[in-house]
Design an enzyme around this catalytic site. Sequence first.
Site, PDB file in Angstrom:
ATOM      1  CG  HIS A  17       0.840  -2.825 -13.629  1.00  0.00           C
ATOM      2  ND1 HIS A  17       0.000  -3.132 -12.495  1.00  0.00           N
ATOM      3  CD2 HIS A  17       2.259  -2.511 -13.119  1.00  0.00           C
ATOM      4  CE1 HIS A  17       0.960  -3.116 -11.495  1.00  0.00           C
ATOM      5  NE2 HIS A  17       2.145  -2.916 -11.860  1.00  0.00           N
ATOM      6  CD  GLU A  24      -1.112   1.021 -15.549  1.00  0.00           C
ATOM      7  OE1 GLU A  24      -1.900   0.254 -16.035  1.00  0.00           O
ATOM      8  OE2 GLU A  24      -0.854   1.386 -14.273  1.00  0.00           O
ATOM      9  CG  HIS A  52      -2.642  -4.944  -9.737  1.00  0.00           C
ATOM     10  ND1 HIS A  52      -2.454  -3.824 -10.204  1.00  0.00           N
ATOM     11  CD2 HIS A  52      -2.427  -5.143  -8.429  1.00  0.00           C
ATOM     12  CE1 HIS A  52      -2.036  -3.018  -9.259  1.00  0.00           C
ATOM     13  NE2 HIS A  52      -2.088  -3.486  -8.109  1.00  0.00           N
TER      14      HIS A  52
END
Length: 395
Positions: A306, A365, A162
Amino acid sequence: MKIIVRSGDSLWYYSQLFMVPLNLIIDSNPNINPSALQIGQEIQIPGFSIERYTVKRGDTFWKLSAGRHLSADALLLLNQNINPNQLVIGSVINLPKRMITPSLNRRMNYTFESLQTDLTSLKEVFPFIQINTIGNSVLGKPIQEIKIGTGPKKVQINASFHANEWITTPILMALVNNYLLALTNMRPIRGLNVLPYYQNVSLSIVPMVNPDGVNLVLKGPPAEMSEQVLQINNGSTDFSGWKANIRGVDLNNQYPAKWEVEKERKEEKSPAPRDFPGTAPLTEPEAIAMAEFARENQFDRMLAFHTQGEEFYWGYEGLEPPESQVIADEFERVSGYTSVQYIDSFAGYKDWFIQEFRKPGFTIELGKGINPLPLSQFDEIYEEVLGIFLASLYM
């Protein structure tokens, strides 16, 4: 650092002379026969660079080498045309400089160009690593892999699927840099001797899956796609919330693991800064490259970095193997991150990896807050994820 072979030299001798593991020297010179060195051959010594030094009054090779905790023969090796007994004040000689700290500042807006600079630097100092191109982005930027180690266990770690989660790339590169320094200096990380990991693990790093998107967030739209990208972004020149690739497709919603379910429930039905899964699975070159890469290499485990949440996901439809639970427990212990087996989200790279190979896959994350996370969190995130990085190698 490059040196020239003399009569009687051997790679084993260089290993002793510079205090660098022999296997790292052998792997830094893949075209050299270790048992048949020839006078005049060029050899690469990892973990060192050459420093140019101007001779001062009172200098000797023995004095200069002692200050660097090396044998005087290390200096003789680098200065074969100089008489050590007749050093001339003001003349310039070569000194071996051991690399003991990271050479680049990664606490910065980390673009594709920043990555290229780092890759060149790492390959120069640590020539035993391999830099491979596994595919290309929409705009033709190479998607690159760093390969470290020669072991049978294959571990893959990637970052920046991303665009606005680009901080994952410099953090991953910092982990790699410190791992390489620990190898060449034979020093532990958190009490762990890492040389056995090099021998037992083939570590694959893809530090920037989405280079076009990262550059869009950090540098703005490229001239050749400016109009198209601005239209996707509803005319706004603020790209800080952009997660997708340059064509407005979310690369982590591109995989054939209940892609149809994800497509139906996503609000975005056309290219968007985030959450549009595309018109079909695996339409985007970045997603295709990562899928083909996994199929070709048959990794034993995969970690996708991420942001944000300080948690990680490791299950998919009950297809994850039992060892995933064991690894997840260790990840939770060493990082403090929350272990989450199932999450109501599909079509991600981790989901597809588990479905395709029945091997452990993890979405990590990093950090906590609003993406893009600020660089002020860099050090804290690094310390949290370092344990996960190491555990991915020893578990």
